[in-house]
Design a protein around this motif. Structure first.
Motif, PDB file in Angstrom:
ATOM      1  N   PRO A  30       0.824  -1.217   0.000  1.00 40.38           N
ATOM      2  CA  PRO A  30       0.000   0.000   0.000  1.00 40.38           C
ATOM      3  C   PRO A  30       0.858   1.267   0.000  1.00 40.38           C
ATOM      4  CG  PRO A  30      -0.787  -1.573   1.628  1.00 40.38           C
ATOM      5  CD  PRO A  30       0.512  -2.107   1.122  1.00 40.38           C
ATOM      6  N   SER A  31       0.447   2.259  -0.771  1.00 45.49           N
ATOM      7  CA  SER A  31       1.100   3.571  -0.852  1.00 45.49           C
ATOM      8  C   SER A  31       2.555   3.472  -1.284  1.00 45.49           C
ATOM      9  CB  SER A  31       1.010   4.300   0.505  1.00 45.49           C
ATOM     10  OG  SER A  31      -0.330   4.448   0.907  1.00 45.49           O
ATOM     11  N   ARG A  32       2.866   2.495  -2.137  1.00 41.09           N
ATOM     12  CA  ARG A  32       4.225   2.357  -2.644  1.00 41.09           C
ATOM     13  C   ARG A  32       4.198   2.301  -4.169  1.00 41.09           C
ATOM     14  NH1 ARG A  32       5.134   3.858   1.624  1.00 41.09           N
ATOM     15  NH2 ARG A  32       6.574   3.091   3.231  1.00 41.09           N
ATOM     16  N   CYS A  33       5.331   2.581  -4.760  1.00 44.27           N
ATOM     17  CA  CYS A  33       5.462   2.604  -6.211  1.00 44.27           C
ATOM     18  C   CYS A  33       5.134   1.230  -6.810  1.00 44.27           C
ATOM     19  CB  CYS A  33       6.891   3.019  -6.569  1.00 44.27           C
ATOM     20  SG  CYS A  33       7.258   2.997  -8.337  1.00 44.27           S
ATOM     21  N   SER A  34       4.499   1.235  -7.983  1.00 44.89           N
ATOM     22  CA  SER A  34       4.073  -0.013  -8.627  1.00 44.89           C
ATOM     23  C   SER A  34       5.145  -0.626  -9.515  1.00 44.89           C
ATOM     24  CB  SER A  34       2.819   0.245  -9.477  1.00 44.89           C
ATOM     25  OG  SER A  34       1.747   0.654  -8.660  1.00 44.89           O
ATOM     26  N   PHE A  35       6.340  -0.041  -9.530  1.00 44.75           N
ATOM     27  CA  PHE A  35       7.409  -0.571 -10.379  1.00 44.75           C
ATOM     28  C   PHE A  35       8.092  -1.743  -9.684  1.00 44.75           C
ATOM     29  CE2 PHE A  35      11.652  -0.810 -12.174  1.00 44.75           C
ATOM     30  CZ  PHE A  35      11.401  -0.687 -13.533  1.00 44.75           C
ATOM     31  N   PHE A  36       8.185  -2.864 -10.391  1.00 47.59           N
ATOM     32  CA  PHE A  36       8.842  -4.041  -9.837  1.00 47.59           C
ATOM     33  C   PHE A  36      10.316  -4.020 -10.209  1.00 47.59           C
ATOM     34  CE2 PHE A  36      10.233  -8.427  -9.606  1.00 47.59           C
ATOM     35  CZ  PHE A  36       9.670  -8.844  -8.406  1.00 47.59           C
ATOM     36  N   VAL A  37      11.188  -4.014  -9.202  1.00 47.51           N
ATOM     37  CA  VAL A  37      12.632  -3.992  -9.415  1.00 47.51           C
ATOM     38  C   VAL A  37      13.118  -5.433  -9.507  1.00 47.51           C
ATOM     39  CG1 VAL A  37      14.848  -3.119  -8.566  1.00 47.51           C
ATOM     40  CG2 VAL A  37      12.733  -1.872  -8.042  1.00 47.51           C
ATOM     41  N   GLN A  38      13.372  -5.887 -10.713  1.00 54.83           N
ATOM     42  CA  GLN A  38      13.707  -7.294 -10.935  1.00 54.83           C
ATOM     43  C   GLN A  38      15.009  -7.676 -10.231  1.00 54.83           C
ATOM     44  OE1 GLN A  38      14.056  -8.358 -15.040  1.00 54.83           O
ATOM     45  NE2 GLN A  38      14.035 -10.554 -14.632  1.00 54.83           N
ATOM     46  N   LYS A  39      15.994  -6.787 -10.256  1.00 54.77           N
ATOM     47  CA  LYS A  39      17.289  -7.103  -9.661  1.00 54.77           C
ATOM     48  C   LYS A  39      17.168  -7.365  -8.161  1.00 54.77           C
ATOM     49  CE  LYS A  39      21.983  -5.281  -9.283  1.00 54.77           C
ATOM     50  NZ  LYS A  39      22.890  -4.147  -9.621  1.00 54.77           N
ATOM     51  N   LYS A  40      16.249  -6.632  -7.503  1.00 54.61           N
ATOM     52  CA  LYS A  40      16.076  -6.779  -6.054  1.00 54.61           C
ATOM     53  C   LYS A  40      14.910  -7.692  -5.696  1.00 54.61           C
ATOM     54  CE  LYS A  40      18.130  -2.306  -4.915  1.00 54.61           C
ATOM     55  NZ  LYS A  40      17.952  -1.030  -4.190  1.00 54.61           N
ATOM     56  N   ASN A  41      14.192  -8.164  -6.733  1.00 53.89           N
ATOM     57  CA  ASN A  41      13.123  -9.131  -6.520  1.00 53.89           C
ATOM     58  C   ASN A  41      12.010  -8.573  -5.626  1.00 53.89           C
ATOM     59  OD1 ASN A  41      12.078 -11.727  -7.127  1.00 53.89           O
ATOM     60  ND2 ASN A  41      12.502 -12.347  -5.018  1.00 53.89           N
ATOM     61  N   ARG A  42      11.680  -7.314  -5.815  1.00 50.19           N
ATOM     62  CA  ARG A  42      10.621  -6.686  -5.020  1.00 50.19           C
ATOM     63  C   ARG A  42      10.147  -5.430  -5.740  1.00 50.19           C
ATOM     64  NH1 ARG A  42      12.802  -2.102  -3.251  1.00 50.19           N
ATOM     65  NH2 ARG A  42      14.953  -1.993  -2.480  1.00 50.19           N
ATOM     66  N   PHE A  43       9.030  -4.856  -5.224  1.00 51.67           N
ATOM     67  CA  PHE A  43       8.553  -3.589  -5.757  1.00 51.67           C
ATOM     68  C   PHE A  43       9.376  -2.435  -5.194  1.00 51.67           C
ATOM     69  CE2 PHE A  43       4.786  -6.183  -6.528  1.00 51.67           C
ATOM     70  CZ  PHE A  43       4.378  -5.722  -7.773  1.00 51.67           C
ATOM     71  N   CYS A  44       9.448  -1.356  -5.951  1.00 55.88           N
ATOM     72  CA  CYS A  44      10.122  -0.142  -5.494  1.00 55.88           C
ATOM     73  C   CYS A  44       9.436   0.356  -4.225  1.00 55.88           C
ATOM     74  CB  CYS A  44      10.065   0.928  -6.588  1.00 55.88           C
ATOM     75  SG  CYS A  44      10.646   2.550  -6.086  1.00 55.88           S
ATOM     76  N   LYS A  45      10.228   0.795  -3.258  1.00 51.04           N
ATOM     77  CA  LYS A  45       9.679   1.213  -1.967  1.00 51.04           C
ATOM     78  C   LYS A  45       9.395   2.709  -1.878  1.00 51.04           C
ATOM     79  CE  LYS A  45      11.804  -2.523   0.705  1.00 51.04           C
ATOM     80  NZ  LYS A  45      12.679  -2.852   1.871  1.00 51.04           N
ATOM     81  N   MET A  46       9.646   3.459  -2.955  1.00 49.90           N
ATOM     82  CA  MET A  46       9.392   4.894  -2.926  1.00 49.90           C
ATOM     83  C   MET A  46       7.892   5.182  -2.923  1.00 49.90           C
ATOM     84  SD  MET A  46      12.355   6.277  -2.794  1.00 49.90           S
ATOM     85  CE  MET A  46      12.137   7.972  -3.331  1.00 49.90           C
ATOM     86  N   VAL A  47       7.539   6.333  -2.373  1.00 53.69           N
ATOM     87  CA  VAL A  47       6.125   6.721  -2.266  1.00 53.69           C
ATOM     88  C   VAL A  47       5.747   7.570  -3.480  1.00 53.69           C
ATOM     89  CG1 VAL A  47       4.410   7.933  -0.886  1.00 53.69           C
ATOM     90  CG2 VAL A  47       6.276   6.683   0.245  1.00 53.69           C
ATOM     91  N   PRO A  48       4.724   7.166  -4.238  1.00 50.46           N
ATOM     92  CA  PRO A  48       4.307   7.980  -5.400  1.00 50.46           C
ATOM     93  C   PRO A  48       3.508   9.201  -4.962  1.00 50.46           C
ATOM     94  CG  PRO A  48       2.899   6.061  -5.165  1.00 50.46           C
ATOM     95  CD  PRO A  48       3.959   5.929  -4.111  1.00 50.46           C
ATOM     96  N   GLY A  49       3.396  10.152  -5.870  1.00 51.10           N
ATOM     97  CA  GLY A  49       2.613  11.342  -5.575  1.00 51.10           C
ATOM     98  C   GLY A  49       1.131  11.034  -5.519  1.00 51.10           C
ATOM     99  N   SER A  50       0.364  11.981  -5.037  1.00 49.33           N
ATOM    100  CA  SER A  50      -1.080  11.799  -4.913  1.00 49.33           C
ATOM    101  C   SER A  50      -1.706  11.510  -6.275  1.00 49.33           C
ATOM    102  CB  SER A  50      -1.692  13.064  -4.305  1.00 49.33           C
ATOM    103  OG  SER A  50      -3.089  12.943  -4.210  1.00 49.33           O
TER     104      SER A  50
END
Length: 461
Positions: A30-50
């Motif tokens: 929830p409230s995290r970026c929808s980009f999946f970082v393949q190298k780290k095997n997880r979604f990006c943890k940055m917070v997107p704008g409103s």
């Protein structure tokens, strides 16, 4: 990188980790970026704008969003193309106005054009040339070793950290070096309040932090009577450093001030805080790399202290104007390293070399040979620590196998130490000509750091 958040496990791209399933990769937290970082095997943890699904760095994935381009000032980050003009005005990598204490090449030194010679690597030299250099080295360094002494000290302010098991091996070795540096400052009579400590090549500012802790004296021991005296800590670093320790002292009664400037261009006589307080100066540094040591010595001794009298006699009789000079230089303690990065044009000991029949050609060769002291085969360094990336940083590291035909590992290490000693002795000679008594001290065990020589100086006046 590929965005997987709209894909099912059945049509997962080739090469995606097997442990990911459609269930756990379908949606980001929830409230995290929808980009999946393949190298780290997880979604990006940055917070997107409103109202956005992606953060600023991955905004190009958003439908209807303008494309992002690499910042022309710093390729490490991107910017929306439509905002480029606005971004360039506030980008941290933009050229900033030069501060008042910036004087271009004031500490660079001067070199005659006929002394500027092309660099010649050791691999390009014949055995006869190398042997001739070694003979010159041994002749020039004769008698200098007796001036060196090993003396590892400590300071009580670091005892708590040194005995803390939470500190790992690397941290423990840095703490030992800092404790010994403080011990030597105290033994020299330089570690007290009522002065300004100038830390050259400050990095995160750990050395200044411990100097402040030692002089803060919360237990009221040792320097209680001096607690009312002023104290200033001035940190000099050319790079923008993360995790700076001086940020933790912002509410302190003893001010920390950081100058982001290359030592080569720093005029201490123009630093406002030094002119206002006119406190006596003490130069310090932990592993001041290569030519930075020469720049710091020239900066401290040539641009600080009372200015020579150049005014007409009647004006001089009225005394100096308030804030016109910095305080006098009391001394210094600088841990040396990376002699292979020294340069003849910056070197303060040129006269010392010339008096021994040596010049820029020999100096360049000795700088390269100095790396032999610290970049031997790993098998012979199993107990040594903190090589500062020696094997990667030295050009000569790849040539060790060839040089092994001429000298053994132990012989090369001894010759490397002689090169360092000769270069440092030139620095001592420079300090002597400026009215300072100077020493070279092995301030830490080789198991702690291979770069374990401390240059100290005290004003003779």
């Amino acid at each position: 990188m590929t965005c997987f958040h709209h894909q099912k496990s059945s049509d997962r791209p080739l090469g995606a980790p097997e442990r990911l399933t459609g269930a756990n990769m379908a949606t980001p937290p929830p409230s995290r970026c929808s980009f999946f970082v393949q190298k780290k095997n997880r979604f990006c943890k940055m917070v997107p704008g409103s109202g956005r699904s992606f953060c600023g760095e991955h905004a190009t994935m958003e439908e209807g969003v303008s494309s992002r381009i690499t910042c022309p000032l710093d390729p490490k980050h991107t910017v929306a193309q439509q905002n480029l003009e606005k971004h360039l005005k506030k980008c941290n990598s933009r050229e900033k106005p030069r501060p008042v204490y910036y004087v271009e090449n004031i500490n660079a030194g001067r070199v005659d054009k006929d002394q500027e010679l092309p660099e010649v690597s050791l691999a390009e030299r014949s055995r006869a040339e190398l042997e001739s250099l070694v003979e010159k080295l041994k002749a020039a360094a004769e008698g200098l070793q007796q001036d060196m002494e090993d003396r590892t000290l400590s300071h009580p302010v670091l005892q708590g950290e040194l005995s803390d098991p939470k500190n790992g091996g690397s941290a423990h070795k840095h703490l030992k070096q800092q404790a010994s540096l403080l011990g030597h400052l105290q033994e020299l009579g330089l570690l007290s309040r009522g002065r300004c400590f100038v830390e050259f090549g400050a990095g995160r500012g750990k050395l200044s932090h411990w100097i402040h802790r030692a002089l803060q004296n919360p237990e009221g021991q040792g320097i209680a009577m001096e607690s009312s005296q002023d104290l200033q800590l001035l940190l000099v670093e050319r790079c923008c450093t993360r995790f700076k320790v001086d940020g933790k002292h912002q509410g302190s009664a003893d001010p920390f001030e950081r100058l982001q400037v290359d030592i080569q261009h720093l005029d201490l006589s123009k630093v406002p805080v030094l002119r206002e307080k006119a406190l006596p100066l003490v130069g310090v540094g932990k592993h001041l790399c290569g030519a930075a040591t020469d720049l710091a010595l020239r900066c401290l001794l040539d641009t600080a202290g009372p200015r020579p009298d150049t005014q007409p006699l009647p004006k001089r009789l009225r005394g100096p104007e308030p804030g016109s000079d910095t305080g006098p230089v009391l001394g210094l303690a600088v841990a040396l390293c990376c002699h292979h990065r020294c340069e003849w044009r910056h070197y303060v000991g040129q006269q010392f070399f010339l008096q021994r029949g040596l010049g820029p050609a020999e100096f360049s060769a000795f700088c390269r040979m100095s790396s032999w002291a610290t970049c031997g085969p790993p098998a012979n360094r199993s107990g040594a620590a903190n090589r500062s990336g020696a094997a990667e940083d030295h050009e000569e590291a790849e040539q060790m196998a060839g040089l092994g035909r001429f000298w053994s590992v132990a012989e090369r290490e001894h010759l490397g130490r002689l090169c360092k000693l000769l270069i440092d002795s030139g620095r001592r000679d420079f300090l002597r000509t400026r009215g300072f008594s100077s020493r070279l001290i092995g301030y830490a065990d080789a198991e702690v750091t291979l770069e374990n020589v401390l240059l100290t100086a005290l004003s003779s006046s």
